[in-house]
Design a protein around this motif. Structure first.
Motif, mmCIF file in Angstrom:
data_model
loop_
_atom_site.group_PDB
_atom_site.id
_atom_site.type_symbol
_atom_site.label_atom_id
_atom_site.label_comp_id
_atom_site.label_asym_id
_atom_site.label_seq_id
_atom_site.Cartn_x
_atom_site.Cartn_y
_atom_site.Cartn_z
ATOM 1 N N GLU A 169 -8.070 0.582 -7.386
ATOM 2 C CA GLU A 169 -8.577 1.915 -7.092
ATOM 3 C C GLU A 169 -7.563 2.985 -7.499
ATOM 4 O OE1 GLU A 169 -11.409 1.028 -3.220
ATOM 5 O OE2 GLU A 169 -9.236 1.059 -2.949
ATOM 6 N N ALA A 170 -6.286 2.750 -7.211
ATOM 7 C CA ALA A 170 -5.254 3.718 -7.586
ATOM 8 C C ALA A 170 -5.193 3.892 -9.099
ATOM 9 C CB ALA A 170 -3.897 3.276 -7.041
ATOM 10 N N VAL A 171 -5.295 2.797 -9.835
ATOM 11 C CA VAL A 171 -5.279 2.869 -11.302
ATOM 12 C C VAL A 171 -6.489 3.632 -11.818
ATOM 13 C CG1 VAL A 171 -5.413 1.503 -13.417
ATOM 14 C CG2 VAL A 171 -3.919 0.768 -11.551
ATOM 15 N N ALA A 172 -7.663 3.376 -11.235
ATOM 16 C CA ALA A 172 -8.889 4.053 -11.667
ATOM 17 C C ALA A 172 -8.801 5.559 -11.417
ATOM 18 C CB ALA A 172 -10.104 3.464 -10.948
ATOM 19 N N ILE A 173 -8.230 5.954 -10.281
ATOM 20 C CA ILE A 173 -8.093 7.386 -9.971
ATOM 21 C C ILE A 173 -7.201 8.055 -11.011
ATOM 22 C CG2 ILE A 173 -7.131 9.022 -8.302
ATOM 23 C CD1 ILE A 173 -7.951 6.961 -6.114
ATOM 24 N N ARG A 174 -6.071 7.434 -11.307
ATOM 25 C CA ARG A 174 -5.145 7.996 -12.297
ATOM 26 C C ARG A 174 -5.804 8.111 -13.672
ATOM 27 N NH1 ARG A 174 -1.339 5.746 -15.904
ATOM 28 N NH2 ARG A 174 0.413 7.150 -16.317
ATOM 29 N N ASP A 175 -6.465 7.045 -14.106
ATOM 30 C CA ASP A 175 -7.095 7.056 -15.425
ATOM 31 C C ASP A 175 -8.205 8.094 -15.504
ATOM 32 O OD1 ASP A 175 -5.441 5.147 -16.476
ATOM 33 O OD2 ASP A 175 -6.801 3.468 -16.127
ATOM 34 N N ARG A 176 -8.945 8.282 -14.430
ATOM 35 C CA ARG A 176 -10.017 9.278 -14.441
ATOM 36 C C ARG A 176 -9.461 10.689 -14.580
ATOM 37 N NH1 ARG A 176 -15.278 8.063 -10.683
ATOM 38 N NH2 ARG A 176 -15.685 5.931 -11.388
ATOM 39 N N LEU A 177 -8.343 10.961 -13.900
ATOM 40 C CA LEU A 177 -7.744 12.288 -14.018
ATOM 41 C C LEU A 177 -7.231 12.524 -15.435
ATOM 42 C CD1 LEU A 177 -6.835 14.877 -12.436
ATOM 43 C CD2 LEU A 177 -4.580 13.805 -12.347
ATOM 44 N N LEU A 178 -6.537 11.534 -15.996
ATOM 45 C CA LEU A 178 -6.011 11.686 -17.354
ATOM 46 C C LEU A 178 -7.140 11.840 -18.368
ATOM 47 C CD1 LEU A 178 -3.167 9.005 -17.210
ATOM 48 C CD2 LEU A 178 -2.899 11.486 -17.152
ATOM 49 N N VAL B 48 -0.442 8.127 -20.420
ATOM 50 C CA VAL B 48 -1.501 7.473 -21.196
ATOM 51 C C VAL B 48 -2.586 6.966 -20.259
ATOM 52 C CG1 VAL B 48 -2.060 5.552 -22.733
ATOM 53 C CG2 VAL B 48 0.071 6.822 -23.040
ATOM 54 N N SER B 49 -3.837 7.304 -20.564
ATOM 55 C CA SER B 49 -4.971 6.795 -19.800
ATOM 56 C C SER B 49 -5.498 5.522 -20.444
ATOM 57 C CB SER B 49 -6.093 7.833 -19.743
ATOM 58 O OG SER B 49 -7.275 7.251 -19.230
ATOM 59 N N GLN C 29 0.780 -1.235 0.000
ATOM 60 C CA GLN C 29 0.000 0.000 0.000
ATOM 61 C C GLN C 29 0.816 1.293 0.000
ATOM 62 O OE1 GLN C 29 -2.847 -0.500 3.179
ATOM 63 N NE2 GLN C 29 -4.260 -1.617 1.858
ATOM 64 N N PRO C 30 2.021 1.358 0.611
ATOM 65 C CA PRO C 30 2.785 2.600 0.520
ATOM 66 C C PRO C 30 3.125 3.029 -0.901
ATOM 67 C CG PRO C 30 3.634 1.254 2.309
ATOM 68 C CD PRO C 30 2.623 0.408 1.567
ATOM 69 N N PHE C 31 3.042 2.093 -1.857
ATOM 70 C CA PHE C 31 3.316 2.445 -3.248
ATOM 71 C C PHE C 31 2.071 2.940 -3.996
ATOM 72 C CE2 PHE C 31 7.374 -0.282 -3.934
ATOM 73 C CZ PHE C 31 8.148 0.785 -3.496
ATOM 74 N N LEU C 32 0.888 2.846 -3.392
ATOM 75 C CA LEU C 32 -0.324 3.239 -4.099
ATOM 76 C C LEU C 32 -0.318 4.710 -4.533
ATOM 77 C CD1 LEU C 32 -3.230 1.306 -2.329
ATOM 78 C CD2 LEU C 32 -1.910 0.701 -4.361
ATOM 79 N N PRO C 33 0.162 5.668 -3.695
ATOM 80 C CA PRO C 33 0.226 7.050 -4.185
ATOM 81 C C PRO C 33 1.083 7.202 -5.437
ATOM 82 C CG PRO C 33 0.431 7.010 -1.808
ATOM 83 C CD PRO C 33 0.497 5.588 -2.259
ATOM 84 N N GLU D 237 0.648 13.460 -4.534
ATOM 85 C CA GLU D 237 1.129 12.843 -5.776
ATOM 86 C C GLU D 237 0.215 13.169 -6.955
ATOM 87 O OE1 GLU D 237 3.729 11.226 -6.739
ATOM 88 O OE2 GLU D 237 4.795 10.867 -4.863
ATOM 89 N N LEU D 238 -1.103 13.152 -6.747
ATOM 90 C CA LEU D 238 -2.016 13.460 -7.841
ATOM 91 C C LEU D 238 -1.917 14.938 -8.229
ATOM 92 C CD1 LEU D 238 -3.979 11.652 -9.420
ATOM 93 C CD2 LEU D 238 -5.843 12.704 -8.166
ATOM 94 N N LEU D 239 -1.726 15.806 -7.250
ATOM 95 C CA LEU D 239 -1.518 17.227 -7.543
ATOM 96 C C LEU D 239 -0.253 17.423 -8.360
ATOM 97 C CD1 LEU D 239 -2.223 20.234 -7.147
ATOM 98 C CD2 LEU D 239 -1.035 20.122 -4.942
ATOM 99 N N SER D 240 0.806 16.690 -8.014
ATOM 100 C CA SER D 240 2.053 16.757 -8.768
ATOM 101 C C SER D 240 1.857 16.287 -10.207
ATOM 102 C CB SER D 240 3.117 15.905 -8.074
ATOM 103 O OG SER D 240 4.319 15.882 -8.808
ATOM 104 N N LEU D 241 1.102 15.192 -10.380
ATOM 105 C CA LEU D 241 0.815 14.701 -11.727
ATOM 106 C C LEU D 241 0.020 15.727 -12.524
ATOM 107 C CD1 LEU D 241 0.667 12.471 -13.904
ATOM 108 C CD2 LEU D 241 -1.347 11.573 -12.719
ATOM 109 N N ALA D 242 -1.012 16.318 -11.905
ATOM 110 C CA ALA D 242 -1.876 17.264 -12.615
ATOM 111 C C ALA D 242 -1.111 18.506 -13.061
ATOM 112 C CB ALA D 242 -3.050 17.655 -11.720
ATOM 113 N N THR D 243 -0.300 19.068 -12.183
ATOM 114 C CA THR D 243 0.461 20.267 -12.565
ATOM 115 C C THR D 243 1.492 19.935 -13.643
ATOM 116 O OG1 THR D 243 1.910 19.848 -10.662
ATOM 117 C CG2 THR D 243 0.143 21.436 -10.364
ATOM 118 N N GLY D 244 2.056 18.720 -13.582
ATOM 119 C CA GLY D 244 2.986 18.310 -14.631
ATOM 120 C C GLY D 244 2.310 18.100 -15.971
ATOM 121 N N LEU D 245 1.050 17.654 -15.954
ATOM 122 C CA LEU D 245 0.314 17.429 -17.201
ATOM 123 C C LEU D 245 0.055 18.710 -17.982
ATOM 124 C CD1 LEU D 245 -2.396 14.816 -16.107
ATOM 125 C CD2 LEU D 245 -0.574 14.452 -17.767
#
Length: 461
Positions: free
Chosen positions: A132-141, A419-420, A43-47, A177-185
Motif C-alpha cells: 500500500e505504501a508503494v502504491a501511494i508513492r507511485d500514484r503521487l509520482l 522514479v515511479s 510498520q513505523p517505516f511505512l511513512p 512525509e507525503l507532503l514533504s515529498l510533494a513539495t520537494g518534487l
C-alpha cells in the motif's frame, strides 16, 4: 515434542517465534508460524517508504531468512477450534486444511477499520502494508507526471489533491512525509507551483495525535498548515464516490489519491471464528501474563498478544486500562510471551507484562518531527533525528539496520529517488498493448473521421 502454533507473523508473532528459536532446548518443542505473507512488516517505516526515504523491501523482514528453525505455512487461519486443538488454514492455492497443535499463540493483529461510506471501498488505499505504501508513492509520482503536461484547471487540480482520513500516528506521519515529498518534487517540475498542491487531513475528533497532549497536537496542526496543508478537525467523510470527497462540514473537492488510516478493528478470526474467549470489542481476552482467559479462569495452552488482544496495562495508574495497540507494546509482548511460555514448559511461574512507555515520537516529513515523554516535548529537526535513531535500533536484525542506514546515507548526498514504478502493478500491459502503438493508432483514426464528416457535408450540399 510439543507443537507450538503461532497464528500471525507480525510484530508479536515474529518476536515470539524468534525468541523461542533462541531459547528452546533441542527436542523441547516444535514451532510453526502461519501467515499469508512471507515477511513481517515494520510498520513505523511505512511513512518513509511512502516518501521514498526507505526502499520497500527494507521495511519487510523475511520470515524464512530469520526464522530458520521454525516451520512456516503460507496461508490464512480461518478458524480456531481450541477444544480440539486444531486450526483451519486457507492457502493461496489449493483446498483448506487442518493443522493440529498442543499450544496456540494468537497474534493475528488487527484489520483496518472501515465504514459504509460511498466510494471509500472503490477509491481509498490503506496504509498497513508495504504494498500500500508503494502504491501511494507511485500514484503521487504518476500524478505529477500527468499534471505537468496539463493546463491549469480542474483536471490538474484533481491530480494534485491528496486526502488522508484519520489523524492518528500512522495517518499524520504518512501525511507529513507525503507532503514533504510533494513539495520537494516541485523543484523537478517547473511547470507546477505550490499553489497547484492541495493536501487535506480529515479527523473526526477535535485533535490529532491522541498519543501526545493537547499542546504538541496543536503545534503539529499549525506546522502542517504553514506548509500548505488543510487540516479538517471535527469532520468526517460523507462520500468519496468517483473521487469527489464530501465532508460533514460541507467542504467538497475532487481528490485523485485518498488514503484511509482511520484506526484498527478487531480481526474477524478472533471476533467470530474461534471458541477462545473475547471481550465486548471482539478482542481476545488475555490475562496480565498474556495467557488467554481471566485471572480466575485461564484457558490452558492458549496465549495472545499484539493488536488482537486485550492486554491489561499494569503500568497505568487507572484501573481496567488496556495497552495501546502499537509497535512498542507488540514487540515487547512477543518477547515476554515467549519467556512465559518457556517458563510454563519448564514448570516455572510466569510474570505479568508491565511496560512503562518510552514516550511518543513521530516524523512529520524530512527534517521535521515531534517527541513527547511526559512533560518533555522536543520539536523539529532534533525530534526527527530521534525518530530515525530509535527506529533504526528497533527494526529487527542487523542486516535490516545496515540496509536502512545505507539508504539514508545515500539520500543525504543524492536526495530521494523520484522514479515511479506504478506500471509494475500491471506488468502485462506493455506486452499486450504498447503505449506508443495506442497513440499512433488513435492518430491514424482521427483523419478518417474528418474525411467521413467532409463527405457528409459535400453530399448534403
Amino acid at each position: 515434542m510439543r507443537k507450538i502454533l503461532v497464528v500471525g507473523g507480525g510484530y508479536a508473532g515474529f518476536y515470539t517465534a524468534w525468541r523461542l528459536e533462541k531459547k528452546l532446548r533441542r527436542g523441547e518443542a516444535e514451532v510453526t508460524v502461519v501467515d499469508p505473507r512471507p515477511y513481517m512488516t515494520y510498520q513505523p517505516f511505512l511513512p518513509e517508504v511512502l516518501a521514498g526515504s526507505i526502499e520497500a523491501r527494507h521495511a519487510a523482514v523475511s520470515l524464512r531468512r530469520h526464522l530458520r528453525k521454525t516451520k512456516l505455512l503460507a496461508g490464512t487461519v480461518t478458524s480456531i477450534d481450541h477444544a480440539h486443538r486444531t486450526v483451519t488454514v486457507r492457502p493461496a492455492q489449493g483446498p483448506d486444511f487442518a493443522v493440529g497443535y498442543d499450544i496456540i499463540v494468537v497474534t493475528a493483529g488487527a484489520t483496518t477499520r472501515k465504514f459504509a461510506i460511498p466510494g471509500v471501498a472503490e477509491q481509498a488505499i490503506g496504509m498497513k502494508h508495504v504494498e500500500e505504501a508503494v502504491a501511494i508513492r507511485d500514484r503521487l509520482l504518476t500524478a505529477f507526471d500527468q499534471a505537468a503536461v496539463l493546463e491549469p484547471g480542474p483536471q490538474r487540480q484533481r491530480l494534485l489533491t491528496v486526502t488522508f482520513v484519520g489523524g492518528g500516528f500512522s495517518g499524520v506521519e504518512g501525511f507529513g512525509e507525503l507532503l514533504s515529498l510533494a513539495t520537494g518534487l516541485l523543484k523537478s517540475y517547473p511547470e507546477l507551483s505550490p499553489a497547484d498542491l492541495a493536501f487535506h487531513l480529515v479527523e473526526a475528533k477535535d485533535r490529532i495525535l491522541p498519543e501526545v497532549t493537547d499542546g504538541p497536537g496543536r503545534w503539529v496542526v499549525r506546522s502542517l498548515e504553514k506548509r500548505g496543508a488543510q487540516v479538517h478537525l471535527n469532520s468526517q467523510v460523507v462520500s468519496a464516490k468517483d473521487g469527489h470527497v464530501v465532508l460533514s462540514d460541507g467542504t467538497e473537492f475532487d481528490s485523485e489519491l485518498i488514503v484511509w488510516t482511520a484506526g484498527n478493528a478487531a480481526t474477524p478470526l478472533v471476533h467470530k471464528h474461534t471458541d477462545l474467549p473475547v471481550d465486548h470489542r471482539g478482542l481476545l481476552q488475555v490475562r496480565a501474563d498474556l495467557r488467554v482467559g481471566t485471572e480466575t479462569d485461564p484457558v490452558p495452552d492458549a496465549w495472545g498478544a499484539g493488536d488482537d488482544a486485550a492486554v491489561p496495562d499494569l503500568a497505568s495508574p487507572t484501573h481496567d486500562v488496556l495497552t495501546v495497540p502499537n509497535a512498542q507494546h507488540a514487540v515487547r509482548q512477543g518477547k515476554h510471551l515467549a519467556r512465559n511460555l518457556l517458563a510454563t514448559l519448564r514448570g516455572r511461574p510466569t510474570k505479568d507484562y508491565v511496560h512503562h512507555s518510552l514516550g511518543s515520537v513521530a516524523t512529520l516529513g524530512l527534517g521535521r518531527g515531534i517527541f513527547q515523554y511526559r512533560r518533555i516535548v522536543i520539536k523539529g529537526f532534533p525530534a526527527w533525528l530521534m525518530h530515525r535513531g530509535y527506529h533504526v535500533l528497533a527494526v529487527p536484525t542487523w542486516e535490516r539496520k545496515i540496509r536502512v542506514l545505507a539508504i539514508w546515507l545515500t539520500a543525504l548526498f543524492y536526495g530521494r529517488d523520484i522514479v515511479s514504478l506504478a506500471s509494475v502493478q500491471h506488468p502485462r500491459e506493455a506486452f499486450v498493448n504498447d503505449g506508443y502503438a495506442r497513440a499512433i493508432a488513435a492518430e491514424e483514426e482521427a483523419p478518417k473521421v474528418e474525411v467521413v464528416e467532409s463527405q457528409k457535408v459535400a453530399t448534403a450540399a
